[in-house]
Design an enzyme around this catalytic site. Structure first.
Site, short mmCIF file in Angstrom:
data_model
loop_
_atom_site.label_atom_id
_atom_site.label_comp_id
_atom_site.label_asym_id
_atom_site.label_seq_id
_atom_site.Cartn_x
_atom_site.Cartn_y
_atom_site.Cartn_z
N TYR A 44 0.81 -1.22 0.00
CA TYR A 44 0.00 0.00 0.00
C TYR A 44 0.84 1.28 0.00
O TYR A 44 0.29 2.37 0.05
CB TYR A 44 -0.96 0.00 1.20
N GLN A 46 2.47 4.30 -1.23
CA GLN A 46 2.19 5.05 -2.46
C GLN A 46 3.40 5.86 -2.90
O GLN A 46 3.89 5.74 -4.02
CB GLN A 46 1.02 6.01 -2.23
N GLY A 47 3.91 6.68 -1.98
CA GLY A 47 4.89 7.72 -2.32
C GLY A 47 6.11 7.17 -3.00
O GLY A 47 6.46 7.56 -4.12
N GLY A 48 6.82 6.25 -2.34
CA GLY A 48 8.00 5.69 -2.99
C GLY A 48 9.11 5.33 -2.04
O GLY A 48 8.88 5.11 -0.85
N HIS A 237 -0.07 10.14 9.48
CA HIS A 237 0.05 10.74 8.15
C HIS A 237 -0.93 11.90 8.08
O HIS A 237 -2.11 11.74 8.42
CB HIS A 237 -0.25 9.70 7.06
N ARG A 283 6.45 15.45 8.75
CA ARG A 283 5.08 15.04 9.06
C ARG A 283 4.60 15.37 10.46
O ARG A 283 3.42 15.65 10.66
CB ARG A 283 4.98 13.54 8.89
N GLU A 368 9.41 -2.36 9.53
CA GLU A 368 8.71 -1.50 10.49
C GLU A 368 8.65 -2.09 11.90
O GLU A 368 8.59 -1.35 12.89
CB GLU A 368 7.29 -1.18 9.98
N ARG A 379 9.93 9.72 11.43
CA ARG A 379 10.51 9.17 10.19
C ARG A 379 10.41 10.16 9.03
O ARG A 379 9.36 10.76 8.80
CB ARG A 379 9.77 7.89 9.81
N SER A 384 11.20 4.38 4.79
CA SER A 384 10.95 3.07 5.41
C SER A 384 11.16 1.91 4.46
O SER A 384 11.69 0.87 4.85
CB SER A 384 9.54 3.03 6.00
N LEU A 385 10.76 2.05 3.19
CA LEU A 385 11.03 0.95 2.25
C LEU A 385 12.54 0.77 2.13
O LEU A 385 13.05 -0.35 2.05
CB LEU A 385 10.41 1.25 0.88
C1 SIN Z 1 2.99 8.76 1.19
O1 SIN Z 1 2.91 8.41 0.02
O2 SIN Z 1 2.66 9.86 1.57
C2 SIN Z 1 3.51 7.77 2.18
C3 SIN Z 1 4.96 7.64 2.07
C4 SIN Z 1 5.58 7.23 3.38
O3 SIN Z 1 4.87 7.02 4.35
O4 SIN Z 1 6.80 7.17 3.44
#
Ligand code: SIN
Length: 529
Positions: A44, A46-48, A237, A283, A368, A379, A384-385
């Site tokens: 899930y 999204q951002g990358g 978030h 954040r 995580e 973070r 995290s990825l």
């Molecule tokens: C997001 O796409 O805003 C989430 C990315 C993240 O949590 O690192």
């Protein structure tokens, strides 16, 4: 029933799968996962994935941004290790077939998110996690030495107290695993066990996380005697879609990276009043600013305005978000969309060293579920990825360099069902799930007070007692095991928050509004001292 393996990995997200792939040439690997293997938090994302890829970006800048976002509570050695390992591991993802978005002139189309001073986020539009998960899984499934146990859930780690002849070695020998389809419990013995179970967003009523994120690894590690650290740093978030039908659907921060503006319901842009980076502040600042404005005004949401971008760009760059918003009746090309914060990421977890080792022998934690020291008090987006990849690599190297001696001949007790019978009161589980999550949202949220934390502690103590009784009286089901873990993570989060008597990063307590002159880097709790 009992079986054995060289390596047991619990969890099938980016860290679990990449570790399995790295070890499978030398070892048999079992991957235990609660649903089908594709279902993970990674899917899930999204951002990358953040990594230094091109001039003018450089390692120092990424390191500084990570430290800054983490309120300088990060471990600098860890930050350096993760940031500098990024580019080589991104190459491995590309070799596995992962396709990141590119520009017309064949360069990576790098995105930007909160707290980053440069564009350095590799993405596959707004489906980055899905793309990575799909390609890693495809590779893992081709390897005959990787065995997937899907629809299985770990109950507990097998430690010295589960041996026929008890010992005090602080060793882990595998895990007891429930087959969700048959209800049978398997004693899975392994020379090495790795927790890659992801986060615990479901501890909160509103979360961007999928249903599987119930903190199983953290709770199991605590029960086995590991150190648990920094759970007070729960990242909310800032932007999830505000619509009762949308289940806190994530609106990627990458949208603000493309110039999106947060506005109050009266249209006023407000983030510049809170942070010099405005809408692209880290954040913790953005979520707190939104929380403050909502409480002050009694509004239910703020809005995210993307109307400066044309429809074609929005549809192509954010296809999933665009489509999902349309499904719920919001046209982001024409109007600002309603957003609210929701629990998203646990920066704390099972304390590990630079090699991913926990305090217990033969037990590692990656992704995580772990607390490496990378995130500090908050973070940095899309780190995290990367952390999951880097620590999978470190653990693989550690195991390949010094393979553990086999423990397969040690006599382990099989699961003892005792006098447990099938439950006739499943309603207790639903009631307690709901209670934990609501209590965490109301009392242990973005802004905390000691009074509310103590109130939460009293409630969770009662719930834990009730769940314990239920756990021993009835045959385990996945729902009960998840509830037991969820309540334990709630308890540990509250205790960590009570222990940290200061406001720093994601831990904001109105009774201790300032950071300490010297903050603890690791705020540790353990069951046995
Ligand atoms: C997001 O796409 O805003 C989430 C990315 C993240 O949590 O690192």
């Amino acid at each position: 029933m009992s079986t054995s393996s060289d390596i047991l990995i619990i969890g099938s997200g980016i860290s679990g799968l990449s570790l399995a792939i790295k070890l499978a040439n030398e070892h048999n690997v079992f991957v235990v996962t609660k649903r089908e293997a594709m279902e993970s938090n990674t899917r899930y994302a999204q951002g990358g994935i953040a990594s230094v890829m091109t001039h003018p970006d450089n390692f120092d800048a990424h390191i500084q941004d990570t430290l800054e976002a983490g309120s300088h509570l990060c471990d600098p050695k860890v930050v350096e290790q993760v940031v500098c390992s990024g580019p080589a591991l991104i190459q491995e993802l590309l070799q596995a077939g992962v396709k990141f978005a590119k520009t017309d002139d064949d360069h990576f189309d790098l995105g930007r998110e909160g707290g980053h001073s440069e564009r350095r986020v590799l993405h596959a539009m707004d489906l980055t996690g899905f793309e990575i998960e799909k390609k890693l899984l495809r590779k893992a499934r081709k390897n005959p030495r990787i065995h997937f146990l899907e629809h299985h859930i770990a109950i507990d780690l097998i430690s010295d107290r589960h041996l026929k002849k008890s010992a005090k070695n602080k060793l882990i020998y595998g895990a007891y695993i429930l087959d969700k389809n048959t209800g049978k419990i398997l004693t899975l013995r392994a020379d090495v066990t790795v927790l890659a179970t992801g986060g615990a967003g479901k501890t909160y009523l509103y979360t961007s996380n999928p249903d599987i994120a119930t903190g199983d690894g953290i709770a199991m590690a605590y029960r086995a005697g590991c150190e648990i650290a920094n759970l007070e740093f729960v990242q909310f978030h800032p932007t999830c879609l505000h619509d009762p039908r949308a289940k806190s659907f994530l609106i990627s921060e990458a949208m603000r990276g493309e110039g999106g503006t947060l506005r109050l319901m009266n249209g006023k842009a407000f983030m510049k009043d809170y942070h010099k980076m405005g809408d692209l502040a880290p954040r913790d600042h953005v979520a707190r600013a939104i929380d403050f404005e909502l409480k002050k005004r009694g509004d239910r949401f703020v809005t995210l305005d993307m109307t400066h971008l044309d429809r074609t760009f929005l549809k192509e760059r954010f296809p999933t978000i665009y489509k999902t918003c349309r499904r719920y009746g919001f046209d982001m090309a024409k109007e600002a969309i309603p957003v609210v914060p929701a629990a998203h990421y646990f920066c704390g977890g099972v304390r590990v060293n630079l090699k991913g080792q926990t305090a217990l022998e033969n037990l590692y934690a990656i992704g995580e579920v772990s607390c490496t020291g990378l995130h500090g008090a908050n973070r940095l987006a899309s780190n995290s990825l990367l952390e999951g990849l880097v620590y999978a690599d470190k653990v693989a190297k550690d195991i390949l360099k010094s393979p553990p001696t086999s423990k397969k001949d040690v006599k382990v007790r099989d699961w003892d069902p005792g006098k447990a019978i099938d439950s006739d009161e499943a309603v207790v589980i639903i009631q307690n799930w709901d209670e934990v999550r609501r209590m965490m949202w109301n009392y242990v949220g973005i802004v905390r007070s000691t009074k509310r934390l103590l109130r939460a502690k009293r409630r969770v103590d009662v719930l834990l007692e009730e769940i314990k009784e239920y756990y021993w009286d009835f045959t385990p089901t996945a729902d009960l095991l998840e509830l037991r873990n969820l309540a334990r993570v709630a308890d540990l989060t509250i205790r960590c928050a009570l222990q940290r008597k200061e406001s720093i990063g994601l831990n904001h307590n109105i009774d201790y509004p300032e950071p300490k002159a010297k903050s603890k880097r690791f705020n540790v709790i353990r069951k046995f001292s």
